[in-house]
Scaffold this motif. Structure first.
Motif, PDB file in Angstrom:
ATOM      1  N   LEU A  77       0.177  -1.289  -0.195  1.00  0.00           N
ATOM      2  CA  LEU A  77      -0.138  -0.239   0.191  1.00  0.00           C
ATOM      3  C   LEU A  77       0.946   1.240  -0.124  1.00  0.00           C
ATOM      4  O   LEU A  77       2.171   1.343   0.370  1.00  0.00           O
ATOM      5  N   HIS A  82      -3.842   3.490   3.517  1.00  0.00           N
ATOM      6  CA  HIS A  82      -4.264   2.891   5.391  1.00  0.00           C
ATOM      7  C   HIS A  82      -5.639   3.518   5.715  1.00  0.00           C
ATOM      8  O   HIS A  82      -6.359   3.602   5.864  1.00  0.00           O
ATOM      9  N   TYR A  85      -8.498   3.584   3.041  1.00  0.00           N
ATOM     10  CA  TYR A  85      -9.201   2.628   3.528  1.00  0.00           C
ATOM     11  C   TYR A  85     -10.128   2.750   4.331  1.00  0.00           C
ATOM     12  O   TYR A  85     -11.421   2.070   3.849  1.00  0.00           O
ATOM     13  N   LEU A 119      -5.743  -4.585   6.405  1.00  0.00           N
ATOM     14  CA  LEU A 119      -4.592  -3.334   6.719  1.00  0.00           C
ATOM     15  C   LEU A 119      -3.086  -3.650   7.799  1.00  0.00           C
ATOM     16  O   LEU A 119      -2.188  -3.231   7.992  1.00  0.00           O
TER      17      LEU A 119
END
Length: 442
Positions: A77, A82, A85, A119
């Protein structure tokens, strides 16, 4: 007479029955699941067994700096993904650094559980530790220090001011926010070494609380975290050091403080290995300072008008059940402009002696324990509060289900135990820091 019969009777505290499912993945990650189908929400918490006390000497503030780096992208990512999302799912997130651990957490709609697990697993595999990210976050942390410490009245008081006086070893005594020199000298290689050492599966706990089926959550966790490379927990440093042999006093000028202040601290028993000996001090702190009917508030604030505000707690961050030894019972007070610190300290001593010599009054203990139980129950009623508390209890004690027993254990502390704890708060075991006002902000 220490206390009346009614004061010695253990208070009846309502018990919670939060379910607890525990397992460990082959890579060493400990997992706790606590389902609650009352609302379509989940709380996810990951706690790493590394905090301020674990950071390398000469790199003060590194644990907190690394917390920031964990939000700057990860293996799959890019930076800020983070954030997008989680917020794009209708959730919230954050992280925080403590003396003995660092946590990362999200609250999301239940249908976003898989996303949250992905995540957290992705940055557990590896955050994006680049020179650009490091320099950027050093600047962010420096600005945070300016806002919260350097340019704020009473900044860092007392949590940054008492430990250097009370303790002698670097882990316990150094500035956990960090010096600018130490922060600026940090390197990407040091960040990578810190990650490899402390951000290991074997050094972490994952807790999921909320609306899920245990079987499905287990499958998702195994899918997302199962291939994270196994690394064992590092040996835990020894933070032990002897108690004070004599009182320690210090003062400093705060140029922004408009009024004087003082904080006094005493060592307490080991919260992990001696919970029975520790709990009376947790209760005593509340007997002394919780509410208008408490000993010191009634005396110093309402009667003598010697202070304008007063507080008492265990641990320099006020986390009685999320801290290892050594730690302390802290009393802090802000005084009026003409207030006298010596008088405040002597009054604290006098009230502790009154408890030690005369015991508690009728209903005093029960009232305090009822308020404490209410706070404990309220703090874990929310899913995220429950998840974070269970994560730390698993991390430090291997007992996440202790969350259901803490209110009862607080209610079982006896008046005799509180009296004994009060007798230990003597000047010869005290560290006290005085804030000398520098005229207030211009």
């Amino acid at each position: 007479m220490v206390a009346s019969v009614s004061a010695r009777v253990a208070l009846r505290i309502p018990a919670t029955r939060y379910p607890v499912e525990r397992f460990t993945l082959p890579n060493g990650l400990r997992v706790v699941l606590t389902p609650d189908r009352s609302a379509p929400v989940v709380g996810v918490a990951v706690v790493y067994d590394v905090g301020i006390r674990s950071e390398p000497q000469g790199r003060s503030g590194f644990a907190h700096l690394f917390e920031h780096l964990m939000f700057q992208g990860s293996e799959n990512l890019e930076k800020l993904a983070h954030f997008r999302y989680v917020q794009g799912s209708g959730g919230t997130f954050n992280g925080s650094t403590h003396f003995d651990y660092t946590d990362y957490f999200e609250t999301l709609p239940a249908n976003a559980l898989e996303r949250a697990l992905f995540l957290e697993a992705d940055r557990m595999r590896g955050p994006r530790l680049t020179e650009e990210n490091l320099r950027n976050q050093i600047d962010v942390v420096k600005e945070e220090i300016r806002v919260n410490v350097l340019n704020r009245p009473y900044g860092g008081f007392p949590w940054l001011k008492v430990p250097p006086l009370m303790f002698d070893t670097y882990p316990n005594a150094h500035d956990g926010y960090g010096s600018f020199a130490d922060l600026e000298a940090a390197t990407v290689e040091e960040a990578r070494e810190f990650f490899q050492r402390y951000y290991a599966c074997g050094n972490a706990v994952l807790v999921v609380a909320g609306d899920f089926q245990v079987e499905e959550a287990t499958r998702l966790i195994e899918a997302e975290f199962g291939d994270v490379p196994a690394r064992p927990a590092p040996p835990r440093p020894d933070f032990a050091e002897p108690d004070l042999a004599a009182e320690r006093r210090a003062d400093y000028v705060d140029k922004l403080a408009p009024m004087p202040a003082v904080a006094a601290a005493w060592r307490v028993p080991d919260p992990i290995d001696d919970l029975d000996g520790y709990l009376p001090y947790v209760v005593l702190a509340e007997v002394l300072t919780d509410g208008d009917a408490s000993r010191l508030v009634e005396r110093l604030v309402l009667k003598d008008r010697a202070v304008t505000s007063l507080g008492g707690y265990i641990g320099f961050m006020g986390e009685p059940f999320a801290v290892r030894s050594p730690t302390a019972l802290v009393l802090q007070a802000h005084l009026p402009p003409d207030g006298d610190v010596a008088t405040v300290l002597s009054t604290m001593d006098e009230e502790c002696r009154r408890i030690a010599d005369g015991g508690l009054s009728d209903g005093e203990l029960a009232r305090t324990q009822a308020r404490m139980a209410t706070h404990l129950l309220r703090d874990t009623d929310a899913l995220l509060g429950r998840a974070l508390q269970m994560a730390v209890l698993e991390q430090q004690r291997g007992a996440p289900d202790l969350i259901n027993q803490l209110p009862r254990l607080v209610g079982e502390v006896t008046a005799e135990q509180v009296v004994e704890a009060a007798a230990a708060l003597v000047p010869s075991r005290r560290a006290a820091v005085e804030v000398v006002p520098g005229g207030g902000a211009k």
